[in-house]
Design a protein around this motif. Sequence first.
Motif, PDB file in Angstrom:
ATOM      1  N   ALA A  61       0.757  -6.759  -1.680  1.00  0.00           N
ATOM      2  CA  ALA A  61       0.045  -7.133  -2.899  1.00  0.00           C
ATOM      3  C   ALA A  61       1.018  -7.755  -3.896  1.00  0.00           C
ATOM      4  O   ALA A  61       2.152  -7.325  -4.042  1.00  0.00           O
ATOM      5  N   ASN A  62       0.557  -8.796  -4.589  1.00  0.00           N
ATOM      6  CA  ASN A  62       1.355  -9.487  -5.596  1.00  0.00           C
ATOM      7  C   ASN A  62       2.657 -10.042  -5.019  1.00  0.00           C
ATOM      8  O   ASN A  62       3.656 -10.167  -5.719  1.00  0.00           O
ATOM      9  N   GLY A  63       2.630 -10.392  -3.757  1.00  0.00           N
ATOM     10  CA  GLY A  63       3.800 -11.004  -3.135  1.00  0.00           C
ATOM     11  C   GLY A  63       4.948 -10.057  -2.879  1.00  0.00           C
ATOM     12  O   GLY A  63       6.074 -10.505  -2.632  1.00  0.00           O
ATOM     13  N   LYS A  64       4.728  -8.761  -2.903  1.00  0.00           N
ATOM     14  CA  LYS A  64       5.794  -7.805  -2.668  1.00  0.00           C
ATOM     15  C   LYS A  64       6.078  -7.681  -1.180  1.00  0.00           C
ATOM     16  O   LYS A  64       5.225  -7.931  -0.346  1.00  0.00           O
ATOM     17  N   SER A  65       7.300  -7.280  -0.844  1.00  0.00           N
ATOM     18  CA  SER A  65       7.674  -7.103   0.548  1.00  0.00           C
ATOM     19  C   SER A  65       7.090  -5.794   1.083  1.00  0.00           C
ATOM     20  O   SER A  65       6.705  -4.908   0.318  1.00  0.00           O
ATOM     21  N   VAL A  66       7.038  -5.689   2.404  1.00  0.00           N
ATOM     22  CA  VAL A  66       6.509  -4.501   3.064  1.00  0.00           C
ATOM     23  C   VAL A  66       7.602  -3.940   3.965  1.00  0.00           C
ATOM     24  O   VAL A  66       8.099  -4.632   4.858  1.00  0.00           O
ATOM     25  N   GLU A  67       7.988  -2.700   3.726  1.00  0.00           N
ATOM     26  CA  GLU A  67       8.974  -2.015   4.559  1.00  0.00           C
ATOM     27  C   GLU A  67       8.250  -1.350   5.725  1.00  0.00           C
ATOM     28  O   GLU A  67       7.369  -0.513   5.534  1.00  0.00           O
ATOM     29  N   ASN A 111      -5.123  -6.496   0.814  1.00  0.00           N
ATOM     30  CA  ASN A 111      -4.530  -6.754  -0.503  1.00  0.00           C
ATOM     31  C   ASN A 111      -4.829  -8.160  -1.020  1.00  0.00           C
ATOM     32  O   ASN A 111      -4.123  -8.668  -1.891  1.00  0.00           O
ATOM     33  N   ALA A 112      -5.859  -8.807  -0.465  1.00  0.00           N
ATOM     34  CA  ALA A 112      -6.246 -10.139  -0.943  1.00  0.00           C
ATOM     35  C   ALA A 112      -7.187  -9.991  -2.134  1.00  0.00           C
ATOM     36  O   ALA A 112      -8.257  -9.386  -1.996  1.00  0.00           O
ATOM     37  N   PRO A 113      -6.855 -10.515  -3.298  1.00  0.00           N
ATOM     38  CA  PRO A 113      -7.708 -10.352  -4.480  1.00  0.00           C
ATOM     39  C   PRO A 113      -8.822 -11.386  -4.506  1.00  0.00           C
ATOM     40  O   PRO A 113      -8.788 -12.410  -3.819  1.00  0.00           O
ATOM     41  N   HIS A 126      -9.030  -6.367  -6.491  1.00  0.00           N
ATOM     42  CA  HIS A 126      -7.665  -6.710  -6.088  1.00  0.00           C
ATOM     43  C   HIS A 126      -7.447  -6.618  -4.581  1.00  0.00           C
ATOM     44  O   HIS A 126      -6.399  -7.046  -4.092  1.00  0.00           O
ATOM     45  N   ASP A 127      -8.398  -6.058  -3.875  1.00  0.00           N
ATOM     46  CA  ASP A 127      -8.254  -5.900  -2.431  1.00  0.00           C
ATOM     47  C   ASP A 127      -9.642  -5.984  -1.799  1.00  0.00           C
ATOM     48  O   ASP A 127     -10.479  -5.103  -2.000  1.00  0.00           O
ATOM     49  N   THR A 175     -10.492  -5.575   1.188  1.00  0.00           N
ATOM     50  CA  THR A 175     -10.726  -4.579   2.236  1.00  0.00           C
ATOM     51  C   THR A 175     -10.957  -3.188   1.659  1.00  0.00           C
ATOM     52  O   THR A 175     -11.222  -2.252   2.415  1.00  0.00           O
ATOM     53  N   ALA A 176     -10.843  -3.040   0.349  1.00  0.00           N
ATOM     54  CA  ALA A 176     -11.037  -1.741  -0.298  1.00  0.00           C
ATOM     55  C   ALA A 176     -12.391  -1.692  -0.990  1.00  0.00           C
ATOM     56  O   ALA A 176     -13.026  -2.714  -1.250  1.00  0.00           O
ATOM     57  N   ARG A 177     -12.833  -0.499  -1.305  1.00  0.00           N
ATOM     58  CA  ARG A 177     -14.101  -0.327  -2.013  1.00  0.00           C
ATOM     59  C   ARG A 177     -13.961  -0.752  -3.470  1.00  0.00           C
ATOM     60  O   ARG A 177     -12.882  -0.714  -4.033  1.00  0.00           O
ATOM     61  N   ASP A 178     -15.076  -1.148  -4.038  1.00  0.00           N
ATOM     62  CA  ASP A 178     -15.093  -1.466  -5.464  1.00  0.00           C
ATOM     63  C   ASP A 178     -14.888  -0.170  -6.240  1.00  0.00           C
ATOM     64  O   ASP A 178     -15.719   0.743  -6.178  1.00  0.00           O
ATOM     65  N   PRO A 179     -13.802  -0.053  -7.004  1.00  0.00           N
ATOM     66  CA  PRO A 179     -13.529   1.223  -7.681  1.00  0.00           C
ATOM     67  C   PRO A 179     -14.550   1.560  -8.763  1.00  0.00           C
ATOM     68  O   PRO A 179     -14.700   2.728  -9.130  1.00  0.00           O
ATOM     69  N   TYR A 180     -15.267   0.550  -9.283  1.00  0.00           N
ATOM     70  CA  TYR A 180     -16.220   0.792 -10.366  1.00  0.00           C
ATOM     71  C   TYR A 180     -17.677   0.640  -9.917  1.00  0.00           C
ATOM     72  O   TYR A 180     -18.581   0.723 -10.755  1.00  0.00           O
ATOM     73  N   TRP A 181     -17.919   0.362  -8.631  1.00  0.00           N
ATOM     74  CA  TRP A 181     -19.259   0.246  -8.059  1.00  0.00           C
ATOM     75  C   TRP A 181     -20.056  -0.898  -8.672  1.00  0.00           C
ATOM     76  O   TRP A 181     -21.284  -0.909  -8.602  1.00  0.00           O
TER      77      TRP A 181
END
Length: 594
Positions: A125-131, A487-489, A495-496, A498-504
């Motif tokens: 997310a936001n162009g951060k690296s992934v370890e 993590n695609a907004p 912001h993601d 693949t994730a659920r809408d946090p506010y419905w």
Amino acid sequence: MAENLDNRRLFLAALLSLAVLMVWQWLLPPKPPVEPLEASPISSPVSRAGSESPSEPSAQPGERPVAEDAATAKLGAASTQAPVERPLVVAESEQTVELATDGARVQFTNRGGQVFSFELLARGANGKSVELVRLRDEKAPYPFAWIAPDGSPVALNQELFVVERPSRRAVTFRYSGPLGAAEKTFELLDDGRLAVDASVTGGVADWGLLLGPGLRNPPLAEFQDRFQKKFRRASFGNGSAVDDLEAGKVDAPTEIAAGGLTWVGLEDKYFLTALVAESRFDRVMVRPVTNLTDETQVVGYQEPADAAAAKEDGEHDLELIMIGAGGRLAGVSYWGPKEYVELRRLGVGLENTVRWGMFGFIAKPLLYGLRWLFDHVVHNYGWCIVLMTFLIKVVLFPLTHKSYVSMQKLQKLNPQMEAIRARFRPKLRDPKGRPNIEMQRKMNEEIQALFKSEGASPAGGCLPMLVQMPIFFGFYQLLSQAVELWNAPWIWWIHDLTARDPYWVLPLIMGATQLAQTRMMPPATNPSQRIIMTTMPIWFTVLAFGFPSGLVLYWLTNNVLTIIQQGGYQRLKKAGFFGGEDVAPTAAKVNKKG
């Protein structure tokens, strides 16, 4: 005279002998004397946090004859060979080495020649690296560590190997001493894959290389998500076939039949690490480990004293121990996202770790379509989903149009159907109240004959919904598996995808559009259909609370396009199309006013 002849012959023989000796010396010169080797300087100390620059000179071994004895042999696995003398090749201090490409950075330690960091650059997310390497205690072995098949430590892994740099993107670790002679070479390829070649001669008789445990250091919410737990598994490939073991179902060390295996790996929902074998596997061991977490993420692991207690201890992952044949194990390892298109290009079957399910025949073209839109139209996967939904609507337009016309015909035939039902209603039961099957059959036959004469179908109204359901489930599989959307907004709070809408918000808007769409449709003539169409918006709204945001966005977009389409049909209907249902009443009103 005879004496002179003998002297000449003797002189000639001596001359020929000398010539033979000179030719012999010229053709087969003696070997030069062996000069003793001088000890090379030991590499300078490097801290664990530092790294060795590719421009720095490679470390050179210090060599001196040393004999194995019984005490030192116990440090490794038992050897059946007699003690031999070999030069001592060992580094003076621990140091780190870094190999890098534009997309990956790999860090090694010369203690055993292990990989303690594999970082994908600008992937999160936001162009951060992934370890990709799981956090652990410094004493625990890292990926590609020397390890015994039963998971016990091998003393060879604690030795400080000498570092050599054959090229800018390659490193070789060498050791020679009481534990045998060992060498491990890594090369970071342009596409981010890591080639490895490990061998041991003498000393350690039975060894393997470690892979894992687990992958990444995911946030605690992601790690505990029940939809993601089933994706943590060990996988084994053989051509186009792939088998796997879920972490939650392995409670004891398990040996995998290695015959015919072309690759082995560990995966989670979005990432994969695998070794594609160049030299065949002799054995592969799968072992469970218990994860350790803090308040935010996974921070390490521990191997349970009792393997069967792994499940009871809580969440756990798997580690792989790969044992080579003939003292050597070589191959090319993949570390990265489970991107179906890229994995398929490798041509070894790693793409089978992306499991589309029974609707894969729909999910795959949807993925290719989304990637094309992302690369050529709009660099936002949320808007790509909107555009893809519009294109699907265009493709299905002939079907939805035919369905709407059929529903209008059913609505027009509704008075005639009610007349048939009213005529048969007194005959549907006998005087004792029992159903009259024969009368029910005749009533249905008359209604079906009416449908046939007008070219109408009672199932026409539900057909678009039935066709869209496979597309819906195909999108669900796509959004559940495609790391491209991880993590695609989209916009604002999404912001993601693949994730659920946090506010419905999206599910509630989707439910409202579903209800509006249902009310705009002509009422179903069948009571069962009316109940289904009335309750459908409620059920879909409840289910959408747990759906990925991208899936809810697809359904919301589809509803909005359907509402626009139905609004257009209603305007056409008022204008006299679809049988001119509203023309006669309008004309009657005009005549009455006149």
